[in-house]
Enzyme design. Sequence first.
Site, PDB file in Angstrom:
ATOM      1  CE  LYS A  88      -6.395   8.593   4.073  1.00 55.50           C
ATOM      2  NZ  LYS A  88      -6.697   8.876   5.495  1.00 55.50           N
ATOM      3  CD  GLU A  93      -1.472   1.509   2.930  1.00 55.57           C
ATOM      4  OE1 GLU A  93      -1.387   2.738   2.948  1.00 55.57           O
ATOM      5  OE2 GLU A  93      -1.297   0.793   3.926  1.00 55.57           O
ATOM      6  CB  SER A 144     -11.890   3.133   7.188  1.00 54.31           C
ATOM      7  OG  SER A 144     -11.022   2.993   6.089  1.00 54.31           O
ATOM      8  CB  ALA A 145     -13.571   3.544   1.903  1.00 56.76           C
ATOM      9  CG  ASP A 146      -9.077   0.977   4.653  1.00 58.78           C
ATOM     10  OD1 ASP A 146      -9.111   1.624   3.586  1.00 58.78           O
ATOM     11  OD2 ASP A 146      -8.184   1.108   5.515  1.00 58.78           O
ATOM     12  CG  ASP A 185     -14.605   8.755   9.963  1.00 59.12           C
ATOM     13  OD1 ASP A 185     -14.526   7.972   8.984  1.00 59.12           O
ATOM     14  OD2 ASP A 185     -13.730   9.602  10.220  1.00 59.12           O
ATOM     15  CE  LYS A 214      -4.809   3.645  10.315  1.00 62.07           C
ATOM     16  NZ  LYS A 214      -4.867   2.725   9.190  1.00 62.07           N
ATOM     17  CB  VAL A 234      -6.474  -0.538   3.191  1.00 62.20           C
ATOM     18  CG1 VAL A 234      -7.053  -1.947   3.105  1.00 62.20           C
ATOM     19  CG2 VAL A 234      -5.230  -0.522   4.083  1.00 62.20           C
TER      20      VAL A 234
HETATM   21  N1  PSU Z   1      -1.438   1.528   8.049  1.00 67.40           N
HETATM   22  C1  PSU Z   1      -0.370   2.205   8.550  1.00 67.40           C
HETATM   23  N2  PSU Z   1      -0.312   3.542   8.298  1.00 67.40           N
HETATM   24  C2  PSU Z   1      -1.272   4.187   7.514  1.00 67.40           C
HETATM   25  C3  PSU Z   1      -2.372   3.455   6.992  1.00 67.40           C
HETATM   26  C4  PSU Z   1      -2.400   2.128   7.298  1.00 67.40           C
HETATM   27  O1  PSU Z   1       0.498   1.611   9.221  1.00 67.40           O
HETATM   28  O2  PSU Z   1      -1.144   5.375   7.273  1.00 67.40           O
HETATM   29  C5  PSU Z   1      -3.416   4.128   6.084  1.00 67.40           C
HETATM   30  C6  PSU Z   1      -3.999   3.077   5.155  1.00 67.40           C
HETATM   31  O3  PSU Z   1      -3.779   3.508   3.837  1.00 67.40           O
HETATM   32  C7  PSU Z   1      -5.458   3.021   5.469  1.00 67.40           C
HETATM   33  C8  PSU Z   1      -5.719   4.435   5.868  1.00 67.40           C
HETATM   34  O4  PSU Z   1      -6.219   2.609   4.380  1.00 67.40           O
HETATM   35  O5  PSU Z   1      -4.567   4.728   6.698  1.00 67.40           O
HETATM   36  C9  PSU Z   1      -7.060   4.566   6.573  1.00 67.40           C
HETATM   37  O6  PSU Z   1      -7.459   5.882   6.506  1.00 67.40           O
HETATM   38  P1  PSU Z   1      -8.997   6.278   6.798  1.00 67.40           P
HETATM   39  O7  PSU Z   1      -9.206   5.984   8.256  1.00 67.40           O
HETATM   40  O8  PSU Z   1      -9.079   7.744   6.461  1.00 67.40           O
HETATM   41  O9  PSU Z   1      -9.859   5.444   5.899  1.00 67.40           O
HETATM   42 MN    MN Z   2     -13.091   8.328   7.336  1.00 74.81          MN
END
Ligand code: PSU
Ligand code: MN
Length: 304
Positions: free
Chosen positions: A89, A28, A141-143, A139, A160, A109
């Site tokens: 991003k 990624e 994540s689209a993941d 909120d 995370k 992701v």
């Molecule tokens: N894993 C890490 N560091 C990161 C991310 C994942 O160790 O920065 C990133 C990934 O790309 C993941 C994104 O998809 O953070 C999630 O962001 P959001 O919560 O805005 O969907």
């Molecule tokens: Mn989000």
Amino acid sequence: MSEPQRGTKSTRQGEVANLMERPVVALESTVIAHGLPRPVNLETARRLESIVRDVGAQPSTIAIVNGELCAGLTDEQLSSLANDIGVKKISKRDIPIAVARKWTGGTTVSATLWIANRAGIKVFATGGIGGVHRGSLPDVSADLPELARTPMITVCSGAKIVLDLPATREWLETYGVTVIGYQCDELPAFYSRTSGLPVDVRAESPQEVAEIFRTQQELKIVSALLVCVPVPEEFEVPAEKLKTVLDDALAEAERNNIAGRELTPFLLNQMAQRSEGATLRANVALLENNARVAAEIAKALTNN
Ligand code: PSU
Ligand code: MN
């Protein structure tokens, strides 16, 4: 499929051919562009690729460069993602905009899964997946939905820690994403090896993961197989330290009204600063370890 599908470009053409036959690991790039500070970001990106190669698999860092969907980057492209100002991003929803407007950006992701799957790659390594954020405004994540609809092995260290982990765990269950604990019984929590939350099954080896994935494919179950690997013990951030640092980072985000795509990078950065780099060292260590495990799984998949 012997070539990436139309529109998915490799800047190392030869290397991405025959993706199905050769062990390939997608990596990624949001973590490079926005998740880690300079110069650790570029060093880590390069190291992840070399770890995958050392195991005997082909790394394929996924990104969008000048509007092209890329599976496999040149070193020049890798360093521009790591160093250029204005690198985006790119989440799943941004893909059409990024292509139409010729953006360059790191893929999250969700966007990485979509591109890598299209390129025929089966195994993907990241640090921590996105999930359900804490707080009253939903909120998510689209993941998560992308994991629910993409049949790829995704190696991570859980979600995370900044997230609402119980809610994230429930989401995965509801949408039928199988969660494997790799040599562990609990869902890891990124900088921590434990969360108190269960995995669906424990696997000891790459072969055991490959067997479950093959079965999933035979059954035509279309969702990711989430393989969760705890951060290496010596880099785990102690719970008490983590709690203070996390609470402070969350409070700081709220004070500054940070939301949307800014939130995750902001929290990661705050935690690294407030922990004198302990969370950053953990993040890099788990990324490296996950790349190695993913490469071993990719090899186990092709050895049959
Ligand atoms: N894993 C890490 N560091 C990161 C991310 C994942 O160790 O920065 C990133 C990934 O790309 C993941 C994104 O998809 O953070 C999630 O962001 P959001 O919560 O805005 O969907
Ligand atoms: Mn989000």
